[in-house]
Design a protein around this motif. Structure first.
Motif, PDB file in Angstrom:
ATOM      1  N   UNK A  96      -2.026  -5.598  -8.383  1.00 27.05           N
ATOM      2  CA  UNK A  96      -1.389  -4.648  -7.461  1.00 27.05           C
ATOM      3  C   UNK A  96      -1.170  -5.288  -6.096  1.00 27.05           C
ATOM      4  N   UNK A  97      -2.104  -6.130  -5.661  1.00 28.92           N
ATOM      5  CA  UNK A  97      -1.943  -6.837  -4.393  1.00 28.92           C
ATOM      6  C   UNK A  97      -0.705  -7.724  -4.418  1.00 28.92           C
ATOM      7  N   UNK A  98      -0.559  -8.488  -5.498  1.00 23.63           N
ATOM      8  CA  UNK A  98       0.599  -9.386  -5.604  1.00 23.63           C
ATOM      9  C   UNK A  98       1.910  -8.590  -5.606  1.00 23.63           C
ATOM     10  N   UNK A  99       1.887  -7.417  -6.225  1.00 25.25           N
ATOM     11  CA  UNK A  99       3.097  -6.596  -6.326  1.00 25.25           C
ATOM     12  C   UNK A  99       3.496  -5.935  -5.010  1.00 25.25           C
ATOM     13  N   UNK A 119      -1.417  -1.179   2.202  1.00 25.69           N
ATOM     14  CA  UNK A 119      -0.155  -1.881   1.979  1.00 25.69           C
ATOM     15  C   UNK A 119       0.536  -1.249   0.779  1.00 25.69           C
ATOM     16  N   UNK A 120       1.727  -0.715   1.012  1.00 27.04           N
ATOM     17  CA  UNK A 120       2.480  -0.012  -0.013  1.00 27.04           C
ATOM     18  C   UNK A 120       3.887  -0.605  -0.080  1.00 27.04           C
ATOM     19  N   UNK A 151      -2.376   5.963  -7.714  1.00 29.56           N
ATOM     20  CA  UNK A 151      -2.160   4.770  -8.530  1.00 29.56           C
ATOM     21  C   UNK A 151      -2.460   3.480  -7.771  1.00 29.56           C
ATOM     22  N   UNK A 152      -2.911   3.602  -6.538  1.00 26.57           N
ATOM     23  CA  UNK A 152      -3.262   2.422  -5.750  1.00 26.57           C
ATOM     24  C   UNK A 152      -4.549   1.796  -6.287  1.00 26.57           C
ATOM     25  N   UNK A 197      -3.986  -1.218  -1.965  1.00 26.25           N
ATOM     26  CA  UNK A 197      -2.673  -1.784  -2.276  1.00 26.25           C
ATOM     27  C   UNK A 197      -1.971  -0.983  -3.362  1.00 26.25           C
ATOM     28  N   UNK A 198      -0.662  -0.875  -3.206  1.00 22.85           N
ATOM     29  CA  UNK A 198       0.197  -0.264  -4.226  1.00 22.85           C
ATOM     30  C   UNK A 198       1.531  -0.980  -4.163  1.00 22.85           C
TER      31      UNK A 198
END
Length: 485
Positions: A96-99, A119-120, A151-152, A197-198
């Protein structure tokens, strides 16, 4: 090709491109983070200083179809060792972080009051975390998902990190840990409670169809092996204790011996038959070695993730404890409070030996502390996270504990970091690894147990140093590559 630099002093942030040449030279993950930290940081800086950066870094395989490739590294100067640390974790947070569109987060300075980063999809906010300070990892995770996006994914510290415990972890997905070297304490020193993150930004692959086909074939090959009944699928890493015990390298009573007479209580069948709820996999992993467990046995109660082999060795045999229920509950507590199970368990084992040898007075501990006392072990785990009473000594790791009584020789460490669950007297390659690892004793710096213990790809004599220097070097290089990819 982008990083997010967060200045906690000013609660500001900026997006920076990463030089393609640097990415080619250092790949990502550990390599990329070490490149940046070596440029940014005075090596003599105090680990708890605002001048010590904290870096979270993904690799080029993160968030791709690559099986077992979805991990991230935490790199900083360790408050436990005083050396460079690189702590690794899986789960779903790294993907999720990479995305979010960033390869790496760099945290500098220290916030005046507790904060968290949200971070979204490249949208960045720094929010107050004052209402979360003092909360456990599960409570923090649930609160932040309610505040941001269900969903984060969350990486956070528990009370141990907040209290600057030198053996504290950064926890993600509640039960996964960037566990070693006290990285949680560095996060706590910055008043950074969590990173949430999301993301929906997929990495661009050079040859997407070829990558998809290759990874599908690899996943099927691995999956077929595990479906056939391979131990890692059936038992997770809990299958290891009887193997290391038979070889005489299972840490027992603070490494006084390598075989534990209470091994029957720590057998993999005990965990599987009595406490296992289901297997659990990290993102796109066909192995599913994680264990979701539940204990409801007299005074030992709880549910969560684990324990892994290292926890069973550290809080089981090394503390002379033969109760899988007690070890599992201690594991839950470590996850909830944000503690490294290896260093915490090994430090308690060190204190047990020193108490039994008359080197630590009972009045200082507040209770008897003998090998095999599961209740005392669990009580000290809790106290360590809050630096309460004798827990203050445990919170510093075994080297500082033993040194404070004038007997550092009872600390089984390299660079002040506790040995993992392989006694190097019966695994010479592991001993050489512990001695040369730049982050202190760690099997994840270049795990020689693959060849000395498990025979992968082939078994070699564990009791000789012959041929080991080159092999250890190759394993360390290989693991540096994996950590970067």
């Amino acid at each position: 090709g982008k990083l997010l630099r967060v200045n906690l002093n000013t609660l500001s942030w900026q997006v920076e491109p990463i030089d393609p040449k640097i990415l080619r030279d250092y790949l990502g993950g550990r390599g990329l983070a070490v490149h940046y930290i070596s440029k940014m940081m005075d090596p003599k800086v105090d680990p708890f200083s605002p001048e010590n950066p904290l870096i979270m870094a993904t690799g080029p395989l993160t968030a791709t179809p690559a099986p077992t490739g979805n991990r991230y590294m935490v790199v900083t100067k360790s408050p436990l060792t005083g050396a460079l640390s690189n702590s690794n974790s899986g789960g779903y947070f790294p993907t999720e972080m990479k995305r979010t569109g960033f390869d790496m987060f760099i945290f500098e300075g220290k916030a005046e009051k507790p904060v968290y980063l949200w971070v979204n999809d490249s949208q960045v906010e720094i929010r107050s975390a004052e209402h979360l300070w003092g909360k456990t990892v599960p409570v923090t995770d649930a609160t932040l998902l309610a505040e941001t996006d269900p969903k984060a994914k969350v990486a956070c510290i528990g009370p141990a990190g907040e209290n600057l415990v030198r053996v504290s972890s950064i926890m993600n997905d509640i039960g996964r840990a960037a566990g070693r070297s006290g990285v949680g304490a560095v996060m706590g020193s910055k008043n950074l409670k969590a990173v949430v993150v999301r993301g929906n930004i997929e990495p661009v692959l050079y040859q997407p169809e070829e990558m998809k086909t290759f990874c599908s074939e690899m996943s099927k090959r691995i999956g077929d092996i595990y479906k056939a009944g391979a131990a890692m699928r059936v038992y997770g890493t809990s299958y290891v204790p009887p193997i290391t015990n038979e070889l005489g390298i299972l840490p027992t009573r603070n490494f006084q011996s390598g075989q534990f007479e209470g091994i029957e209580g720590l057998m993999p069948e005990v965990l599987r038959q009595k406490y296992l709820v289901r297997n659990k996999a990290c993102y796109r992993c066909p192995i599913a070695c994680g264990r979701v467990t539940k204990v409801d046995e007299g005074k030992y109660k709880g549910e969560g993730e684990g324990p892994e082999y290292e926890t069973i060795a550290a809080m089981g045999s090394d503390c002379g404890i033969d109760s899988m229920a007690a070890v599992t509950v201690a594991n839950y507590i470590c996850n909830e409070l944000g503690l490294d199970t290896i260093s915490t368990g090994m430090t308690i084992a060190c204190a047990m030996e020193m108490y039994e040898k008359g080197l630590i007075p009972e009045e200082e501990i507040g209770m008897p502390l003998r090998f095999g006392d599961a209740d005392a072990m669990i009580e000290l785990v809790k106290k360590a996270a809050y630096r309460d009473g004798f827990g203050e000594k445990i919170s510093q790791g075994s080297y500082r504990l033993a040194e404070s009584y004038g007997h550092p020789e009872f600390s089984i460490t390299a660079k002040r970091q506790e040995f993992p669950g392989y006694d190097p007297r019966g695994s010479k390659g592991m001993g050489l690894l512990y001695a040369t690892s730049n982050k202190g004793a760690s099997h994840m710096a270049g795990d020689m147990a693959y060849v000395e213990v498990f025979g992968t790809p082939e078994k070699i004599d564990s009791l000789t140093y012959e041929g080991k220097p080159e092999l250890v070097m190759r394993f360390e290089d290989c693991f540096a590559l994996i950590d970067s990819a």
